[in-house]
Design a protein around this motif. Structure first.
Motif, PDB file in Angstrom:
ATOM      1  N   LEU A  83       0.829  -1.210   0.000  1.00  0.00           N
ATOM      2  CA  LEU A  83       0.000   0.000   0.000  1.00  0.00           C
ATOM      3  C   LEU A  83       0.864   1.261   0.000  1.00  0.00           C
ATOM      4  CD1 LEU A  83      -2.722  -1.183   2.532  1.00  0.00           C
ATOM      5  CD2 LEU A  83      -2.887  -1.166   0.046  1.00  0.00           C
ATOM      6  N   GLY A  84       2.125   1.134   0.455  1.00  0.00           N
ATOM      7  CA  GLY A  84       3.058   2.270   0.412  1.00  0.00           C
ATOM      8  C   GLY A  84       3.673   2.418  -0.960  1.00  0.00           C
ATOM      9  N   SER A  85       4.143   1.311  -1.524  1.00  0.00           N
ATOM     10  CA  SER A  85       4.733   1.303  -2.864  1.00  0.00           C
ATOM     11  C   SER A  85       4.624  -0.140  -3.364  1.00  0.00           C
ATOM     12  CB  SER A  85       6.207   1.722  -2.768  1.00  0.00           C
ATOM     13  OG  SER A  85       6.879   1.487  -3.979  1.00  0.00           O
ATOM     14  N   GLY A  86       4.130  -0.328  -4.568  1.00  0.00           N
ATOM     15  CA  GLY A  86       3.872  -1.684  -5.068  1.00  0.00           C
ATOM     16  C   GLY A  86       5.034  -2.635  -4.834  1.00  0.00           C
ATOM     17  N   SER A  87       6.201  -2.263  -5.353  1.00  0.00           N
ATOM     18  CA  SER A  87       7.339  -3.185  -5.302  1.00  0.00           C
ATOM     19  C   SER A  87       7.849  -3.409  -3.880  1.00  0.00           C
ATOM     20  CB  SER A  87       8.464  -2.675  -6.201  1.00  0.00           C
ATOM     21  OG  SER A  87       8.842  -1.373  -5.822  1.00  0.00           O
ATOM     22  N   ALA A  88       7.384  -2.600  -2.907  1.00  0.00           N
ATOM     23  CA  ALA A  88       7.805  -2.781  -1.506  1.00  0.00           C
ATOM     24  C   ALA A  88       7.347  -4.129  -0.960  1.00  0.00           C
ATOM     25  CB  ALA A  88       7.257  -1.651  -0.637  1.00  0.00           C
ATOM     26  N   CYS A  89       6.264  -4.691  -1.515  1.00  0.00           N
ATOM     27  CA  CYS A  89       5.781  -5.979  -0.980  1.00  0.00           C
ATOM     28  C   CYS A  89       6.847  -7.058  -1.143  1.00  0.00           C
ATOM     29  CB  CYS A  89       4.459  -6.381  -1.627  1.00  0.00           C
ATOM     30  SG  CYS A  89       4.576  -6.912  -3.339  1.00  0.00           S
ATOM     31  N   ARG A  90       7.693  -6.935  -2.172  1.00  0.00           N
ATOM     32  CA  ARG A  90       8.730  -7.958  -2.406  1.00  0.00           C
ATOM     33  C   ARG A  90       9.907  -7.786  -1.450  1.00  0.00           C
ATOM     34  NH1 ARG A  90       8.306  -6.522  -8.581  1.00  0.00           N
ATOM     35  NH2 ARG A  90      10.046  -5.244  -7.860  1.00  0.00           N
ATOM     36  N   SER A  91      10.085  -6.561  -0.913  1.00  0.00           N
ATOM     37  CA  SER A  91      11.239  -6.300  -0.029  1.00  0.00           C
ATOM     38  C   SER A  91      11.032  -6.833   1.386  1.00  0.00           C
ATOM     39  CB  SER A  91      11.546  -4.799   0.020  1.00  0.00           C
ATOM     40  OG  SER A  91      12.325  -4.436  -1.099  1.00  0.00           O
ATOM     41  N   ILE A  92       9.870  -7.429   1.676  1.00  0.00           N
ATOM     42  CA  ILE A  92       9.664  -8.042   2.992  1.00  0.00           C
ATOM     43  C   ILE A  92      10.575  -9.274   3.144  1.00  0.00           C
ATOM     44  CG2 ILE A  92       7.922  -9.350   4.351  1.00  0.00           C
ATOM     45  CD1 ILE A  92       7.507  -6.278   4.511  1.00  0.00           C
ATOM     46  N   TYR A  93      10.990  -9.838   2.022  1.00  0.00           N
ATOM     47  CA  TYR A  93      11.781 -11.085   2.061  1.00  0.00           C
ATOM     48  C   TYR A  93      13.165 -10.904   1.450  1.00  0.00           C
ATOM     49  CZ  TYR A  93       6.954 -12.800   2.232  1.00  0.00           C
ATOM     50  OH  TYR A  93       5.642 -12.991   2.544  1.00  0.00           O
ATOM     51  N   ASP A  94      14.056 -11.831   1.801  1.00  0.00           N
ATOM     52  CA  ASP A  94      15.382 -11.926   1.174  1.00  0.00           C
ATOM     53  C   ASP A  94      15.281 -12.825  -0.058  1.00  0.00           C
ATOM     54  OD1 ASP A  94      16.251 -10.536   3.337  1.00  0.00           O
ATOM     55  OD2 ASP A  94      17.429 -12.156   4.216  1.00  0.00           O
ATOM     56  N   GLY A  95      16.291 -12.790  -0.874  1.00  0.00           N
ATOM     57  CA  GLY A  95      16.424 -13.741  -1.986  1.00  0.00           C
ATOM     58  C   GLY A  95      15.404 -13.523  -3.095  1.00  0.00           C
ATOM     59  N   PHE A  96      15.073 -14.617  -3.803  1.00  0.00           N
ATOM     60  CA  PHE A  96      14.096 -14.546  -4.896  1.00  0.00           C
ATOM     61  C   PHE A  96      12.691 -14.440  -4.313  1.00  0.00           C
ATOM     62  CE2 PHE A  96      17.427 -17.044  -7.224  1.00  0.00           C
ATOM     63  CZ  PHE A  96      17.675 -16.090  -8.201  1.00  0.00           C
ATOM     64  N   VAL A  97      11.906 -13.532  -4.848  1.00  0.00           N
ATOM     65  CA  VAL A  97      10.555 -13.291  -4.326  1.00  0.00           C
ATOM     66  C   VAL A  97       9.579 -13.150  -5.487  1.00  0.00           C
ATOM     67  CG1 VAL A  97       9.128 -11.743  -2.921  1.00  0.00           C
ATOM     68  CG2 VAL A  97      11.541 -12.038  -2.355  1.00  0.00           C
ATOM     69  N   GLU A  98       8.451 -13.834  -5.362  1.00  0.00           N
ATOM     70  CA  GLU A  98       7.384 -13.687  -6.365  1.00  0.00           C
ATOM     71  C   GLU A  98       6.250 -12.875  -5.757  1.00  0.00           C
ATOM     72  OE1 GLU A  98       5.890 -17.354  -8.006  1.00  0.00           O
ATOM     73  OE2 GLU A  98       4.393 -16.310  -9.212  1.00  0.00           O
ATOM     74  N   TRP A  99       5.800 -11.896  -6.497  1.00  0.00           N
ATOM     75  CA  TRP A  99       4.608 -11.133  -6.107  1.00  0.00           C
ATOM     76  C   TRP A  99       3.463 -11.655  -6.963  1.00  0.00           C
ATOM     77  CZ3 TRP A  99       4.155  -5.116  -7.193  1.00  0.00           C
ATOM     78  CH2 TRP A  99       2.874  -4.669  -6.842  1.00  0.00           C
ATOM     79  N   HIS A 100       2.509 -12.303  -6.317  1.00  0.00           N
ATOM     80  CA  HIS A 100       1.341 -12.844  -7.031  1.00  0.00           C
ATOM     81  C   HIS A 100       0.388 -11.690  -7.335  1.00  0.00           C
ATOM     82  CE1 HIS A 100       2.606 -16.902  -5.978  1.00  0.00           C
ATOM     83  NE2 HIS A 100       2.837 -16.458  -4.761  1.00  0.00           N
ATOM     84  N   ALA A 101       0.037 -11.547  -8.598  1.00  0.00           N
ATOM     85  CA  ALA A 101      -0.835 -10.426  -8.989  1.00  0.00           C
ATOM     86  C   ALA A 101      -2.159 -10.477  -8.238  1.00  0.00           C
ATOM     87  CB  ALA A 101      -1.089 -10.466 -10.492  1.00  0.00           C
TER      88      ALA A 101
END
Ligand code: PMV
Length: 336
Positions: free
Chosen positions: A155-173
């Motif tokens: 909700l702050g910035s779309g791509s921020a959801c992926r920064s919750i984790y380390d390594g490879f991260v998938e953001w499910h649409a």
């Protein structure tokens, strides 16, 4: 049906403490670079993407944030420097704080430090909002799941959801109107030899924000129709390549995905071109080096800087070829 950010946050925080449970909360998150990009929102209020995306987090390069409750007004410090709440950055941060502020008399002090090598010219909004979401969770004692933290950070910035984790991260649409199924998740696969090289071409702030550029591309670019089709294909290829440790396919797909994203925006009107002549020179240099046998690919985001992709055994060659490069090992221990 849920529509507003605040409604989503209320749903996430149902039954959780509204007030701070301790004096200070802390959060730390790394910046991330997408190998398959997020470009285009299906819902602009909630930062819901048209497609899924896949990134790698930049171990050691990110944001550290401390959050405290205080009276009298919000205060934001970026690397010790006060930021005016009325500035663009200040408004984005206070807007995020408003999502969980328990009442009008509660204010926050946000102290944030970017550990991103500033020379790398990396965008810090992804790690910034992820770190702020984590700090808010810590301060209030919410104990949200990582999935819910990724929704909050989104909700702050779309791509921020992926920064919750380390390594490879998938953001499910996701497909739901309220976005409760649009969250990030780690792939759970490590690639210790993978290296990213950050090449700074310019640190001049961009003239068109990614928010504006995405909107314009989606509305006016006739090439945008091809984008979700390409992403669906690239997501499959990338995950297969990561599982198989097939660097050539991984690099090719990541580079092609980034170029296709830029092609959609060049096809918008007015056109959006983030590349500078120096960016194009670096791209050509990479293609020449590759033709000479160097196993190296690149990706670019909504800016002029270039990110190299290569494996550890090419590191010495890459440093020789690109003397200013800042190398990140996403799967090494932080600082290692
Ligand atoms: O999350 P935003 O609004 O900063 O958009 C990020 C867009 C790209 O960096 C270009 C692509 C991506 O997936 O990170």
């Amino acid at each position: 049906m849920l529509k507003k950010k605040r409604d989503v946050v209320q749903q996430l925080l149902r039954g959780r403490p509204a007030k701070a449970g301790k004096e200070a909360g802390a959060g730390r998150a790394w910046a991330n670079i997408a190998m398959c990009k997020y470009w285009g929102k299906r819902n602009e209020e909630l930062n819901l993407p048209v497609t899924s995306s896949l990134s790698v987090s930049l171990n050691g390069h990110g944001t550290e944030t401390t959050l405290r409750v205080q009276s009298g007004g919000d205060e934001i410090l970026l690397s010790g420097r006060p930021i005016a709440p009325a500035s663009q950055f200040g408004r984005r941060v206070t807007g995020f704080l408003n999502l969980f502020r328990p009442d009008e008399k509660t204010f926050y002090r946000v102290e944030t430090v970017n550990t991103v090598a500033t020379a790398a010219g990396l965008a810090s909004s992804a790690s910034g909002f992820a770190a702020l979401a984590l700090a808010a969770d810590d301060l209030h004692g919410w104990r949200l799941s990582e999935r819910d933290l990724s929704i909050l950070a989104r909700l702050g910035s779309g791509s921020a959801c992926r920064s919750i984790y380390d390594g490879f991260v998938e953001w499910h649409a996701g497909a739901e109107a309220d976005g409760m199924d649009s969250f990030a998740e780690p792939l759970g696969i490590e690639w210790p030899d993978l290296r990213l090289g950050l090449i700074r071409v310019s640190t001049v702030p961009k003239t068109v924000s990614s928010r504006t550029a995405m909107k314009r591309t989606r509305r006016t670019s006739s090439l945008y129709g091809a984008w979700p089709v390409k992403v669906a294909h690239d997501m499959i290829l990338l995950k297969e390549a990561i599982r198989a440790g097939d660097f050539e396919t991984f690099g090719q797909v990541a580079e092609s995905n980034s170029l296709a994203m830029h092609a959609t925006m060049i096809g918008a009107w007015p056109p959006v071109l983030y590349w500078l002549p120096e960016s194009v020179a670096v791209m050509r240099d990479i293609w020449d080096a590759r033709a000479e046998g160097l196993d190296i690919y690149f990706t670019m985001d909504a800016g002029p800087n270039v990110k190299l992709l290569f494996l550890a055994d090419e590191e010495a060659h890459v440093k020789q070829h690109f003397p200013g490069v800042d190398v990140v090992a996403p799967f090494a221990a932080p600082g290692g």
